[in-house]
Design a protein around this motif. Structure first.
Motif, PDB file in Angstrom:
ATOM      1  N   GLY A  81       0.865  -0.917   0.122  1.00 21.27           N
ATOM      2  CA  GLY A  81       0.050  -0.095   0.123  1.00 21.27           C
ATOM      3  C   GLY A  81       0.836   1.551   0.163  1.00 21.27           C
ATOM      4  O   GLY A  81       2.082   1.184   0.354  1.00 21.27           O
ATOM      5  N   GLY A  82       0.168   2.368  -0.239  1.00 20.00           N
ATOM      6  CA  GLY A  82       0.843   3.704  -0.409  1.00 20.00           C
ATOM      7  C   GLY A  82       1.444   4.213  -1.595  1.00 20.00           C
ATOM      8  O   GLY A  82       1.908   5.328  -1.694  1.00 20.00           O
ATOM      9  N   GLY A  83       1.447   3.363  -2.486  1.00 19.34           N
ATOM     10  CA  GLY A  83       2.045   3.533  -4.010  1.00 19.34           C
ATOM     11  C   GLY A  83       0.812   3.865  -4.677  1.00 19.34           C
ATOM     12  O   GLY A  83      -0.167   4.346  -4.586  1.00 19.34           O
ATOM     13  N   ARG A  84       1.461   3.962  -6.221  1.00 20.46           N
ATOM     14  CA  ARG A  84       0.596   4.067  -7.287  1.00 20.46           C
ATOM     15  C   ARG A  84       0.416   2.878  -8.221  1.00 20.46           C
ATOM     16  O   ARG A  84       1.696   2.232  -8.470  1.00 20.46           O
ATOM     17  N   VAL A  85      -0.647   2.482  -8.934  1.00 21.99           N
ATOM     18  CA  VAL A  85      -0.838   1.342  -9.813  1.00 21.99           C
ATOM     19  C   VAL A  85      -1.172   1.883 -10.994  1.00 21.99           C
ATOM     20  O   VAL A  85      -2.368   2.661 -11.036  1.00 21.99           O
ATOM     21  N   ARG A  86      -0.572   1.627 -12.109  1.00 26.07           N
ATOM     22  CA  ARG A  86      -1.398   2.141 -13.443  1.00 26.07           C
ATOM     23  C   ARG A  86      -2.032   0.686 -14.049  1.00 26.07           C
ATOM     24  O   ARG A  86      -1.663  -0.363 -13.964  1.00 26.07           O
ATOM     25  N   LEU A  87      -3.073   1.105 -14.393  1.00 23.59           N
ATOM     26  CA  LEU A  87      -4.058   0.125 -14.958  1.00 23.59           C
ATOM     27  C   LEU A  87      -4.701   0.360 -16.332  1.00 23.59           C
ATOM     28  O   LEU A  87      -4.453   1.799 -16.672  1.00 23.59           O
ATOM     29  N   PRO A  88      -4.999  -0.590 -17.382  1.00 21.30           N
ATOM     30  CA  PRO A  88      -5.444  -0.077 -18.761  1.00 21.30           C
ATOM     31  C   PRO A  88      -6.758   0.903 -18.544  1.00 21.30           C
ATOM     32  O   PRO A  88      -7.517   0.722 -17.579  1.00 21.30           O
ATOM     33  N   GLY A  89      -6.723   1.796 -19.233  1.00 18.67           N
ATOM     34  CA  GLY A  89      -7.770   2.759 -19.207  1.00 18.67           C
ATOM     35  C   GLY A  89      -9.057   2.415 -19.989  1.00 18.67           C
ATOM     36  O   GLY A  89      -9.035   1.128 -20.807  1.00 18.67           O
ATOM     37  N   LEU A 126      -3.886  -9.418   7.853  1.00 20.67           N
ATOM     38  CA  LEU A 126      -3.520  -8.134   7.155  1.00 20.67           C
ATOM     39  C   LEU A 126      -4.627  -7.348   6.444  1.00 20.67           C
ATOM     40  O   LEU A 126      -5.449  -8.396   5.939  1.00 20.67           O
ATOM     41  N   PRO A 127      -4.934  -6.202   6.513  1.00 19.72           N
ATOM     42  CA  PRO A 127      -5.821  -5.532   5.698  1.00 19.72           C
ATOM     43  C   PRO A 127      -5.468  -5.574   4.199  1.00 19.72           C
ATOM     44  O   PRO A 127      -4.070  -5.304   3.889  1.00 19.72           O
ATOM     45  N   VAL A 128      -6.265  -5.822   3.249  1.00 17.92           N
ATOM     46  CA  VAL A 128      -5.915  -5.577   1.902  1.00 17.92           C
ATOM     47  C   VAL A 128      -6.861  -4.827   1.010  1.00 17.92           C
ATOM     48  O   VAL A 128      -8.344  -4.891   1.340  1.00 17.92           O
ATOM     49  N   LEU A 129      -6.761  -4.426  -0.197  1.00 18.31           N
ATOM     50  CA  LEU A 129      -7.635  -3.847  -1.168  1.00 18.31           C
ATOM     51  C   LEU A 129      -7.387  -4.643  -2.325  1.00 18.31           C
ATOM     52  O   LEU A 129      -6.428  -4.848  -2.991  1.00 18.31           O
ATOM     53  N   GLU A 130      -8.302  -5.152  -2.641  1.00 14.38           N
ATOM     54  CA  GLU A 130      -8.400  -6.184  -4.100  1.00 14.38           C
ATOM     55  C   GLU A 130      -8.945  -5.256  -5.191  1.00 14.38           C
ATOM     56  O   GLU A 130     -10.021  -4.523  -4.909  1.00 14.38           O
ATOM     57  N   ILE A 131      -8.111  -5.099  -6.070  1.00 12.76           N
ATOM     58  CA  ILE A 131      -8.737  -4.274  -7.320  1.00 12.76           C
ATOM     59  C   ILE A 131      -9.094  -5.228  -8.259  1.00 12.76           C
ATOM     60  O   ILE A 131      -8.600  -5.958  -8.717  1.00 12.76           O
ATOM     61  N   VAL A 132     -10.573  -4.859  -8.555  1.00 10.41           N
ATOM     62  CA  VAL A 132     -11.380  -5.713  -9.486  1.00 10.41           C
ATOM     63  C   VAL A 132     -10.850  -5.163 -10.890  1.00 10.41           C
ATOM     64  O   VAL A 132     -11.569  -4.178 -11.212  1.00 10.41           O
ATOM     65  N   ALA A 133     -10.488  -6.039 -11.945  1.00  9.32           N
ATOM     66  CA  ALA A 133     -10.344  -5.707 -13.238  1.00  9.32           C
ATOM     67  C   ALA A 133     -10.385  -6.824 -14.019  1.00  9.32           C
ATOM     68  O   ALA A 133     -10.054  -7.932 -13.561  1.00  9.32           O
ATOM     69  N   SER A 134     -10.788  -6.820 -15.237  1.00  7.62           N
ATOM     70  CA  SER A 134     -10.938  -7.942 -16.232  1.00  7.62           C
ATOM     71  C   SER A 134     -10.315  -7.453 -17.396  1.00  7.62           C
ATOM     72  O   SER A 134     -10.189  -6.576 -18.046  1.00  7.62           O
ATOM     73  N   ARG A 135     -10.018  -8.996 -17.971  1.00  8.51           N
ATOM     74  CA  ARG A 135      -9.642  -9.079 -19.337  1.00  8.51           C
ATOM     75  C   ARG A 135     -10.779  -9.250 -20.515  1.00  8.51           C
ATOM     76  O   ARG A 135     -10.649  -9.439 -21.717  1.00  8.51           O
ATOM     77  N   THR A 247      -4.704   0.114   8.212  1.00  4.51           N
ATOM     78  CA  THR A 247      -4.854   0.788   7.264  1.00  4.51           C
ATOM     79  C   THR A 247      -4.411   0.459   5.808  1.00  4.51           C
ATOM     80  O   THR A 247      -3.172  -0.285   5.891  1.00  4.51           O
ATOM     81  N   VAL A 248      -4.810   0.624   4.768  1.00  4.09           N
ATOM     82  CA  VAL A 248      -4.294   0.443   3.381  1.00  4.09           C
ATOM     83  C   VAL A 248      -4.866   1.306   2.563  1.00  4.09           C
ATOM     84  O   VAL A 248      -5.898   1.406   2.343  1.00  4.09           O
ATOM     85  N   GLY A 249      -3.892   1.723   1.696  1.00  2.00           N
ATOM     86  CA  GLY A 249      -4.336   2.747   0.642  1.00  2.00           C
ATOM     87  C   GLY A 249      -3.494   2.713  -0.639  1.00  2.00           C
ATOM     88  O   GLY A 249      -2.394   2.049  -0.926  1.00  2.00           O
ATOM     89  N   ILE A 250      -4.123   3.193  -1.847  1.00  2.00           N
ATOM     90  CA  ILE A 250      -3.481   3.251  -3.290  1.00  2.00           C
ATOM     91  C   ILE A 250      -3.877   4.185  -3.906  1.00  2.00           C
ATOM     92  O   ILE A 250      -5.379   4.678  -3.865  1.00  2.00           O
ATOM     93  N   THR A 251      -3.220   4.636  -4.936  1.00  2.00           N
ATOM     94  CA  THR A 251      -3.660   5.566  -6.140  1.00  2.00           C
ATOM     95  C   THR A 251      -3.761   4.443  -7.487  1.00  2.00           C
ATOM     96  O   THR A 251      -2.591   4.138  -7.811  1.00  2.00           O
ATOM     97  N   LEU A 252      -4.655   4.794  -8.315  1.00  2.00           N
ATOM     98  CA  LEU A 252      -5.046   4.000  -9.355  1.00  2.00           C
ATOM     99  C   LEU A 252      -5.018   5.087 -10.360  1.00  2.00           C
ATOM    100  O   LEU A 252      -5.830   6.002 -10.415  1.00  2.00           O
ATOM    101  N   GLU A 253      -4.155   4.720 -11.358  1.00  2.00           N
ATOM    102  CA  GLU A 253      -3.932   5.611 -12.538  1.00  2.00           C
ATOM    103  C   GLU A 253      -4.403   4.998 -13.746  1.00  2.00           C
ATOM    104  O   GLU A 253      -4.493   3.652 -13.842  1.00  2.00           O
TER     105      GLU A 253
END
Length: 253
Positions: A81-89, A126-135, A247-253
């Motif tokens: 956590g605490g960083g940035r993740v780039r995902l397909p727009g 631990l606390p987690v955030l799952e980012i749900v995204a698909s192909r 806590t757990v956090g993220i920025t998604l771009e």
């Protein structure tokens, strides 16, 4: 050998389509999965993991009235956590606050009468955030087996700090909070899908066997969303908290 004997099976062809979609290829249409079996879905998972592994975690669903299912999470899709993740727009993503368990030592056989006590001693929470995204082209309306084949729509997993000694902590109902880009989606008591997060972990451990290499020390098992599945557009920020876990956090771009 006849030419038709050399054609890829439906599961092999679907795995190749998912691999292309994880690169620069097109999204996978939903229609080929209409009659996909659960066995074929797990075959697809194994093929994708063999190509893009190693596996760094697992997700499990133990919802009442539905088949228990599991899916690997690729190590390449896991981050602190605490960083940035780039995902397909161009496609919405989901954000789920969950309880996770990291396996810190090998487990005994699930048939061992002391299995659950050993599993508790061999995990940290631990606390987690799952980012749900698909192909998939239309993941929200895709057949269940096709979602399962696509690693149950896992896009990324964000890890909070682990709590090694969690004896006495409840894992069925917890107080949680989730904010997405300033909007509060959860603030209060939440129930773990299936009834209990640690029971879900044990269910995964009993189910997984050797699938995609099996459950290994260092891997994280996530146990179900505390806040449902809200779909949002990118970019966004997500901040989650589970009482007594952190806590757990993220920025998604």
């Amino acid at each position: 050998m006849k030419d038709e004997d050399m054609r890829p099976t439906r599961a092999q062809a679907l795995a190749e389509a998912f691999l292309r979609a994880r690169g620069d290829g097109p999204a996978v249409p939903a229609c080929p999965g209409a009659a996909l079996s659960m066995e074929e879905a797990y075959e697809v998972q194994a093929s994708v993991a063999a190509a893009l592994g190693p596996v760094g975690g697992w997700k499990v669903a133990c919802k009442p009235g539905a088949p228990q299912i599991m899916a690997p999470i690729l190590a390449r899709d896991i981050c602190p956590g605490g960083g940035r993740v780039r995902l397909p727009g161009g496609a919405p993503v989901g954000v789920e606050l969950e309880i996770g368990f990291r396996l810190t030592a090998p487990l005994p056989s699930p048939r061992d009468p002391g299995f659950e006590a050993a599993a508790r001693a061999a995990t940290e929470i631990l606390p987690v955030l799952e980012i749900v995204a698909s192909r998939l082209e239309d993941p929200r309306n895709a057949p269940p087996a096709l979602k399962l084949a696509d690693n149950q729509l896992n896009g990324a997993l964000v890890l909070g700090e682990a709590v090694p000694d969690w004896e006495g902590l409840g894992t069925a109902r917890v107080h949680g909070r989730l904010d997405i880009s300033g909007e509060t989606l959860l603030d209060g008591l939440a129930e773990v899908p299936g009834g209990d997060a640690f029971a879900n972990f044990c269910a995964l451990a009993r189910m997984v066997g050797t699938h995609c290499g099996g459950l290994q020390p260092g891997q994280v098992v996530i146990t179900g969303s505390l806040n449902g599945l809200p779909w949002r557009e990118l970019p966004l920020t997500a901040e989650g908290e589970i009482a007594q876990l952190g806590t757990v956090g993220i920025t998604l771009e």
